[in-house]
Design a protein around this motif. Sequence first.
Motif, PDB file in Angstrom:
ATOM      1  N   LEU A 168       0.695  -1.361  -0.065  1.00  0.00           N
ATOM      2  CA  LEU A 168       0.069   0.162  -0.056  1.00  0.00           C
ATOM      3  C   LEU A 168       0.977   1.227   0.173  1.00  0.00           C
ATOM      4  O   LEU A 168       0.615   2.404  -0.805  1.00  0.00           O
ATOM      5  N   ARG A 169       2.092   1.270   1.000  1.00  0.00           N
ATOM      6  CA  ARG A 169       2.730   2.384   0.840  1.00  0.00           C
ATOM      7  C   ARG A 169       3.541   2.531  -0.627  1.00  0.00           C
ATOM      8  O   ARG A 169       3.596   3.715  -0.990  1.00  0.00           O
ATOM      9  N   ARG A 170       3.970   1.395  -1.222  1.00  0.00           N
ATOM     10  CA  ARG A 170       4.539   1.566  -2.477  1.00  0.00           C
ATOM     11  C   ARG A 170       3.555   2.189  -3.344  1.00  0.00           C
ATOM     12  O   ARG A 170       4.321   2.988  -4.247  1.00  0.00           O
ATOM     13  N   GLN A 171       2.280   2.040  -3.450  1.00  0.00           N
ATOM     14  CA  GLN A 171       1.476   2.150  -4.377  1.00  0.00           C
ATOM     15  C   GLN A 171       0.957   3.740  -4.117  1.00  0.00           C
ATOM     16  O   GLN A 171       0.631   4.608  -4.869  1.00  0.00           O
ATOM     17  N   GLN A 172       0.572   3.970  -2.697  1.00  0.00           N
ATOM     18  CA  GLN A 172      -0.341   5.015  -2.274  1.00  0.00           C
ATOM     19  C   GLN A 172       0.438   6.174  -1.531  1.00  0.00           C
ATOM     20  O   GLN A 172      -0.380   7.174  -1.484  1.00  0.00           O
ATOM     21  N   VAL A 173       1.374   5.938  -1.041  1.00  0.00           N
ATOM     22  CA  VAL A 173       1.681   6.945  -0.063  1.00  0.00           C
ATOM     23  C   VAL A 173       3.435   7.441  -0.358  1.00  0.00           C
ATOM     24  O   VAL A 173       4.283   6.523  -0.813  1.00  0.00           O
ATOM     25  N   GLY A 174       3.671   8.708  -0.158  1.00  0.00           N
ATOM     26  CA  GLY A 174       5.052   9.114  -0.442  1.00  0.00           C
ATOM     27  C   GLY A 174       5.498   9.597   0.844  1.00  0.00           C
ATOM     28  O   GLY A 174       4.625  10.086   1.793  1.00  0.00           O
ATOM     29  N   PHE A 175       6.582   9.384   1.568  1.00  0.00           N
ATOM     30  CA  PHE A 175       7.506   9.761   2.469  1.00  0.00           C
ATOM     31  C   PHE A 175       8.492  10.549   2.485  1.00  0.00           C
ATOM     32  O   PHE A 175       9.455  10.154   1.709  1.00  0.00           O
ATOM     33  N   VAL A 176       8.532  11.848   2.913  1.00  0.00           N
ATOM     34  CA  VAL A 176       9.767  12.610   2.763  1.00  0.00           C
ATOM     35  C   VAL A 176      10.365  12.695   4.315  1.00  0.00           C
ATOM     36  O   VAL A 176       9.718  13.318   5.335  1.00  0.00           O
ATOM     37  N   PHE A 177      11.705  11.863   4.347  1.00  0.00           N
ATOM     38  CA  PHE A 177      12.258  11.887   5.604  1.00  0.00           C
ATOM     39  C   PHE A 177      13.152  13.187   5.930  1.00  0.00           C
ATOM     40  O   PHE A 177      13.591  13.657   5.264  1.00  0.00           O
ATOM     41  N   GLN A 178      13.282  13.435   7.235  1.00  0.00           N
ATOM     42  CA  GLN A 178      14.236  14.558   7.629  1.00  0.00           C
ATOM     43  C   GLN A 178      15.416  14.406   7.294  1.00  0.00           C
ATOM     44  O   GLN A 178      16.023  15.184   6.884  1.00  0.00           O
ATOM     45  N   ALA A 179      16.142  13.036   7.545  1.00  0.00           N
ATOM     46  CA  ALA A 179      17.507  13.052   6.967  1.00  0.00           C
ATOM     47  C   ALA A 179      17.845  12.519   5.597  1.00  0.00           C
ATOM     48  O   ALA A 179      18.734  11.971   5.133  1.00  0.00           O
TER      49      ALA A 179
END
Length: 217
Positions: free
Chosen positions: A77-88
């Motif tokens: 689900l993350r791979r298809q629907q979610v983007g994550f911008v990490f602080q580092a």
Amino acid sequence: MSLRIDNLGKRYGESTVFGNVSLHVQPGEFVAIVGESGVGKSTLLNCMAGLDSWDSGSVHIGGVDLGGLSDDQRALLRRQQVGFVFQAFHVLPHLDVAQNVALPLMLLGRPDSARVDGLLAAVGLAGLGARLPQQLSGGQLQRVAIARALVHRPGLLLADEPTGNLDPTTAAKVMDALLAQTRAEGAALVLVTHSQAAAARADRVLRLSADGISSSF
């Protein structure tokens, strides 16, 4: 894509990180979450993505209950629907800029060099695709991270202090790129931040405490 959290609670042993957190983010909405250091903002963001577990309550992304999914199903689900911008940033040092940005598409089996090039141009990195991460500034690396998080057109973008390590001028440019691309795709954006300047650009600002989450004025 919508995000719904109901009565979410998280503990480490006998210590409560947060409890009774409820919020609903509409498709296309930008919500900023602020709060004191150590109150669990990054942990909450990780729970939203299904990267961390929780002890009570529920998390729904696009109507899907993450609590009912296996680890593999959450990852898909993350791979298809979610983007994550990490602080580092978390860019891969052995891949060049274009390869780092293209990674989500490669994992989905949808390589698209034109999409990668277009997104690099949109975030101000045109012509830098062949450079390695160590050849870039902090602001440029953060824009690589934003492009990578958006390249597969996620419905939900989660960003953890994306301007926390940047000077004010660079931070403003990074927020410009983040908001422009999020708005262009109609994605929901949840941003965890200490920056008043970044939070001021949100549709809503919420304050997290150990007792829950509330509107911040």
